[in-house]
Design an enzyme around this catalytic site. Sequence first.
Site, PDB file in Angstrom:
ATOM      1  N   LEU A 179     -14.791 -14.414  -3.715  1.00 53.07           N
ATOM      2  CA  LEU A 179     -14.928 -14.133  -2.289  1.00 53.07           C
ATOM      3  C   LEU A 179     -13.937 -13.066  -1.816  1.00 53.07           C
ATOM      4  O   LEU A 179     -14.004 -12.628  -0.672  1.00 53.07           O
ATOM      5  CB  LEU A 179     -14.760 -15.414  -1.472  1.00 53.07           C
ATOM      6  N   ARG A 180     -13.002 -12.680  -2.678  1.00 49.53           N
ATOM      7  CA  ARG A 180     -12.102 -11.526  -2.489  1.00 49.53           C
ATOM      8  C   ARG A 180     -11.051 -11.688  -1.396  1.00 49.53           C
ATOM      9  O   ARG A 180     -10.079 -10.929  -1.382  1.00 49.53           O
ATOM     10  CB  ARG A 180     -12.899 -10.243  -2.220  1.00 49.53           C
ATOM     11  N   ASP A 216      -9.353 -16.568 -14.065  1.00 48.01           N
ATOM     12  CA  ASP A 216     -10.539 -15.763 -14.330  1.00 48.01           C
ATOM     13  C   ASP A 216     -10.316 -14.293 -14.007  1.00 48.01           C
ATOM     14  O   ASP A 216      -9.749 -13.947 -12.972  1.00 48.01           O
ATOM     15  CB  ASP A 216     -11.731 -16.272 -13.528  1.00 48.01           C
ATOM     16  N   HIS A 233     -18.532 -18.191 -17.970  1.00 49.90           N
ATOM     17  CA  HIS A 233     -19.499 -17.149 -18.338  1.00 49.90           C
ATOM     18  C   HIS A 233     -19.665 -16.935 -19.847  1.00 49.90           C
ATOM     19  O   HIS A 233     -19.432 -15.837 -20.372  1.00 49.90           O
ATOM     20  CB  HIS A 233     -19.177 -15.824 -17.640  1.00 49.90           C
ATOM     21  N   ASN A 282     -17.894  -8.187 -17.068  1.00 44.79           N
ATOM     22  CA  ASN A 282     -17.013  -8.916 -17.981  1.00 44.79           C
ATOM     23  C   ASN A 282     -17.376 -10.397 -17.975  1.00 44.79           C
ATOM     24  O   ASN A 282     -17.258 -11.035 -16.929  1.00 44.79           O
ATOM     25  CB  ASN A 282     -15.562  -8.729 -17.525  1.00 44.79           C
ATOM     26  N   ASP A 310     -20.841 -16.047 -10.998  1.00 44.73           N
ATOM     27  CA  ASP A 310     -19.787 -15.043 -11.175  1.00 44.73           C
ATOM     28  C   ASP A 310     -20.013 -13.875 -10.210  1.00 44.73           C
ATOM     29  O   ASP A 310     -19.829 -12.706 -10.567  1.00 44.73           O
ATOM     30  CB  ASP A 310     -19.726 -14.552 -12.621  1.00 44.73           C
TER      31      ASP A 310
END
Length: 430
Positions: A60-61, A151, A231, A277, A304
Amino acid sequence: MSSYLITGASIVGGEVADLLIDNGEIVAVGTDLAAPEGTTTVDAQGLIALPGLVDLHTHLREPGREDAETVLTGTRAAAKGGFTAVFAMANTDPVADTAGVVEQVWRLGRDAGYADVYPIGAVTVGRKGTQLAELGAMADSAARVRVFSDDGDCVWDAALMRRALEYVKAFDGVIAQHAQEPRLTQGAQMNEGALSGVLGLTGWPSVAEEAIIARDILLNAHVGSKLHICHLSTRGSVEIVRAAKRRGLEVTAEVTPHHLLLTEDLAASYNPVYKVNPPLRTKDDVEAVREGLADGTIDIVATDHAPHPVEDKDCEWSAAAFGMTGLETALSVVQHSMIDTKLLTWADVADRMSYRPASIGQISEHGRPLEAGVPANVVLYDPRVERTVVPEESVSLSRNTPFEGMTLPGKVVATFLRGTPVVLDGELTR
């Protein structure tokens, strides 16, 4: 709080029934239900009713990169995609490695009101991999953090990873590992293979992922804790996790929608929207992760969702940021890759995208069957329609979707969060 009568929905793709929602709960499921006066009727003929989706892996930054996404815009995108709960990764600025930062993110989610936000705490201070973060303080905070991850970076030090696994046992926590041996991926740009050689891009070998997964499973078996693999992307990784589950170890794993559908061939375009990634892998790897998701080796689908501003993607491949958006397209990609191929049923999708991620994340208000007495977190989905993905139609702040121009099946028609519609007729309600 308003009452809603959802009529004629196919409950997780099975029986057709009505759902009566009142006071934030599902109060009845059946036919010919008696609704209170003033109840709003929602016609769900031909639609599938699913429990609200839960994403265990969202970026969500906020705080720090509000130019790419905010908690508000990210949860709006989540609601449009049918998610009623998202777990926000810790790679913010400042890093979510203290009780103060995780509480800030948690409160921003509550204020936004589109989806519940559960912060993931960093494993190490600053995600630098040298010192454990305040895991206990974050667990005891108002955010009640139970999942921890660096992550974007791997906890590559085996001794530190062991200590983290041991520490979280005190409160039944989970370490979610970004499996990437950094010494095997220095300067890596795409999947290592014949194509990377042709394109002149530094290869990212499968063993860089698989070696960390194998090591951490051995550590987890020794410690007796909970390990989650983020992931997962290769056939070898699927086989390692499958072997661990046969041993009865507490290991769970996720796959992203893009790794269920896209392959390394897209890198030949040199379009950085396909830079991610871990990297897009081979067709054989895609087949393997689909099989792993179908047989339960891979527990969940997690998006992701990794938004980036235009300048971080509109550049040459080597300089571009890794990551793709995914919240608004996830369910359609899963339908395309897993439902339409007969690998999963809609009941399976409810399991992989709601029940299991909620269980791994240890949240009780989400991931519940659609039955009387549970919070009314409900998604209505139309699997019959098709849509072409147009980035400009996204409600995320960023436009770096790898599915631009693709025709995908299905559309989220409505999303109810604790009985309040945040999406109706396919659009946000506010």
